[in-house]
Write a protein that holds these residues in place. Structure first.
Motif, mmCIF file in Angstrom:
data_model
loop_
_atom_site.group_PDB
_atom_site.id
_atom_site.type_symbol
_atom_site.label_atom_id
_atom_site.label_comp_id
_atom_site.label_asym_id
_atom_site.label_seq_id
_atom_site.Cartn_x
_atom_site.Cartn_y
_atom_site.Cartn_z
ATOM 1 N N GLN A 1 0.833 -1.211 0.000
ATOM 2 C CA GLN A 1 0.000 0.000 0.000
ATOM 3 C C GLN A 1 0.866 1.259 0.000
ATOM 4 O OE1 GLN A 1 -2.372 1.577 3.466
ATOM 5 N NE2 GLN A 1 -4.087 0.806 2.214
ATOM 6 N N LEU A 2 1.980 1.225 0.716
ATOM 7 C CA LEU A 2 2.879 2.374 0.742
ATOM 8 C C LEU A 2 3.441 2.637 -0.657
ATOM 9 C CD1 LEU A 2 4.221 4.413 2.769
ATOM 10 C CD2 LEU A 2 6.233 2.912 2.677
ATOM 11 N N ASN A 3 3.813 1.568 -1.360
ATOM 12 C CA ASN A 3 4.330 1.722 -2.725
ATOM 13 C C ASN A 3 3.287 2.357 -3.637
ATOM 14 O OD1 ASN A 3 6.824 0.615 -2.117
ATOM 15 N ND2 ASN A 3 6.199 -1.476 -2.634
ATOM 16 N N GLN A 4 2.042 1.916 -3.534
ATOM 17 C CA GLN A 4 0.972 2.465 -4.365
ATOM 18 C C GLN A 4 0.752 3.946 -4.080
ATOM 19 O OE1 GLN A 4 -2.437 -0.035 -3.595
ATOM 20 N NE2 GLN A 4 -1.535 -1.839 -4.597
ATOM 21 N N ARG A 5 0.757 4.307 -2.811
ATOM 22 C CA ARG A 5 0.567 5.710 -2.448
ATOM 23 C C ARG A 5 1.762 6.568 -2.871
ATOM 24 N NH1 ARG A 5 -2.367 5.254 3.570
ATOM 25 N NH2 ARG A 5 -4.394 4.564 2.729
ATOM 26 N N GLY B 1 -2.181 -5.756 12.798
ATOM 27 C CA GLY B 1 -1.797 -4.865 11.723
ATOM 28 C C GLY B 1 -0.403 -4.296 11.838
ATOM 29 N N TYR B 2 0.090 -3.809 10.699
ATOM 30 C CA TYR B 2 1.418 -3.213 10.594
ATOM 31 C C TYR B 2 1.291 -1.854 9.907
ATOM 32 C CZ TYR B 2 3.320 -7.783 11.841
ATOM 33 O OH TYR B 2 3.620 -8.941 12.494
ATOM 34 N N ARG B 3 2.264 -1.000 10.185
ATOM 35 C CA ARG B 3 2.313 0.310 9.546
ATOM 36 C C ARG B 3 3.670 0.482 8.882
ATOM 37 N NH1 ARG B 3 0.601 4.559 13.461
ATOM 38 N NH2 ARG B 3 -1.468 3.951 12.700
ATOM 39 N N SER B 4 3.645 1.029 7.679
ATOM 40 C CA SER B 4 4.873 1.326 6.942
ATOM 41 C C SER B 4 4.883 2.820 6.639
ATOM 42 C CB SER B 4 4.928 0.518 5.645
ATOM 43 O OG SER B 4 6.175 0.693 4.995
ATOM 44 N N SER B 5 6.025 3.461 6.828
ATOM 45 C CA SER B 5 6.089 4.906 6.632
ATOM 46 C C SER B 5 7.439 5.351 6.081
ATOM 47 C CB SER B 5 5.827 5.635 7.957
ATOM 48 O OG SER B 5 6.862 5.352 8.888
#
Length: 236
Positions: free
Chosen positions: A77-81, A115-119
């Protein structure tokens, strides 16, 4: 009477009247470490000047985040954003974007299975005309938080401001030295030493912003610079 080896010293009361700071030292003590000997009254001034420069561009700082049930999903999702954000900024940014490797971790206060978060962060620069467009575009994208915009001057503007600060400090020092000499009944003022203790440096002012009808670049805080000088004068 004072001799050449023992020059007169201004009283403490006179020194207190001088701004921003004044100290007087016997020239014999100073001669060992710096400059020519003063065969008169040695006056030492510490001066500071500051000023503002015109903003020509802005450095922005964005935080990009994404979440997923696994680390792989959060990264995806981070890559897409990130791809979408690049497309939005492509026509606005001057030069290249700086994007460090992402950080992925279990969401705070929850079990890893929840869940996990990537930033990551994204920084770059824009001109004055793209100040508001960048704020609006970045502020409306999912997972994007605008952490601040920093005002930056041109290289020429920074050099010009530094020169102006130096001229102002020297002029103020000369004026104070002449006033002190006059109060002592002395006529000659000679500059013995200039010590630029800190070079003029721009201190960009960062500000937090969010999406709004319009943000005007002329309302952003201006870049500032400061200069500190120590000046020695000989009065006789």
């Amino acid at each position: 009477m004072p001799s050449e080896l023992n020059p007169p010293v201004i009283s403490l009361a006179a020194a207190v009247l001088l701004a921003p700071a004044v100290s007087l030292l016997p020239p014999a003590a100073k001669a060992e470490i710096q400059g020519p000997v003063c065969r008169g009254t040695l006056l030492q001034l510490n001066l500071q000047e500051s000023g503002e420069s015109r903003t020509v561009r802005f450095r922005f700082n964005l935080r990009l985040e994404a979440e997923g049930s696994t680390t792989a999903a959060a990264l995806e999702q981070l890559n897409q954003r990130q791809v979408r954000l690049r497309e939005e900024l492509e026509t606005l940014v001057d030069g290249r974007l700086v994007i460090p490797a992402p950080n992925t971790y279990a969401m705070p206060g929850s079990q890893p299975s929840r869940g996990y978060r990537s930033s990551t962060t994204i920084t770059g620069t824009v001109g004055r005309s793209n100040y508001d467009p960048l704020i609006q575009r970045a502020g409306r994208l999912p997972g994007v938080r605008l952490q601040g915009m920093t005002s930056l001057p041109s290289a020429e503007g920074q050099d010009r401001l530094q020169h102006q600060l130096l001229e102002r400090a020297l002029e103020r020092g000369r004026r104070q030295a002449e006033q002190t000499a006059a109060s002592l009944g002395l006529r000659r003022v000679a500059l013995l030493r200039i010590d630029q203790r800190s070079h003029a440096s721009v201190r960009p002012a960062a500000m937090a912003v969010s999406a709004a009808p319009r943000f005007r670049p002329e309302e952003a805080p201006l870049p500032t610079a400061s200069l500190s000088l120590a000046l020695d004068y000989c009065l006789n």
